[in-house]
Design a protein around this motif. Structure first.
Motif, PDB file in Angstrom:
ATOM      1  N   TRP A   1       0.829  -1.198   0.000  1.00 31.04           N
ATOM      2  CA  TRP A   1       0.000   0.000   0.000  1.00 31.04           C
ATOM      3  C   TRP A   1       0.870   1.257   0.000  1.00 31.04           C
ATOM      4  O   TRP A   1       0.610   2.200  -0.750  1.00 31.04           O
ATOM      5  N   VAL A   2       1.914   1.272   0.826  1.00 33.72           N
ATOM      6  CA  VAL A   2       2.796   2.439   0.891  1.00 33.72           C
ATOM      7  C   VAL A   2       3.544   2.617  -0.429  1.00 33.72           C
ATOM      8  O   VAL A   2       3.641   3.732  -0.950  1.00 33.72           O
TER       9      VAL A   2
ATOM     10  N   SER B   1       1.159   3.946  -2.989  1.00 35.25           N
ATOM     11  CA  SER B   1       0.692   5.313  -2.760  1.00 35.25           C
ATOM     12  C   SER B   1       1.756   6.350  -3.094  1.00 35.25           C
ATOM     13  O   SER B   1       1.420   7.502  -3.373  1.00 35.25           O
TER      14      SER B   1
ATOM     15  N   ARG C   1       0.915  -0.299 -10.513  1.00 38.57           N
ATOM     16  CA  ARG C   1       1.070   0.902  -9.708  1.00 38.57           C
ATOM     17  C   ARG C   1       0.111   0.907  -8.502  1.00 38.57           C
ATOM     18  O   ARG C   1       0.397   1.476  -7.473  1.00 38.57           O
ATOM     19  N   TRP C   2      -1.070   0.275  -8.660  1.00 39.84           N
ATOM     20  CA  TRP C   2      -2.056   0.228  -7.573  1.00 39.84           C
ATOM     21  C   TRP C   2      -2.430  -1.198  -7.274  1.00 39.84           C
ATOM     22  O   TRP C   2      -2.499  -2.042  -8.151  1.00 39.84           O
TER      23      TRP C   2
ATOM     24  N   TYR D   1      -5.561  -3.031  -5.524  1.00 37.82           N
ATOM     25  CA  TYR D   1      -6.902  -2.869  -4.940  1.00 37.82           C
ATOM     26  C   TYR D   1      -7.370  -4.195  -4.408  1.00 37.82           C
ATOM     27  O   TYR D   1      -7.225  -5.196  -5.016  1.00 37.82           O
TER      28      TYR D   1
END
Length: 51
Positions: A35-36, A39, A48-49, A51
Motif C-alpha cells: 500500500w505504501v 501510494s 502501480r495500484w 486494490y
C-alpha cells in the motif's frame, strides 16, 4: 490484503491459534508495504495500484 491480515489476526487471537496470528501479522505487513509503495507512485511487480 490488509483486511485479510486483520481478520486472520483477530481470529487467531480469539481462538488461541498462534499460527493464524502469525500469518495474519505477516499478511498485514506485506499489505501495508504494498500500500505504501503504491501510494508513493512506485510500481511494484508492474502494477502501480493494488486494490
Amino acid at each position: 490484503m490488509i483486511v485479510l491480515g486483520l481478520v486472520l489476526l483477530v481470529i487467531g487471537w480469539l481462538l488461541g491459534i498462534s499460527i493464524l496470528s502469525s500469518i495474519g501479522i505477516l499478511v498485514l505487513i506485506i499489505g501495508l508495504v504494498l500500500w505504501v509503495l503504491g501510494s508513493v507512485g512506485r510500481p511494484v511487480g508492474g502494477r502501480r495500484w493494488y486494490y
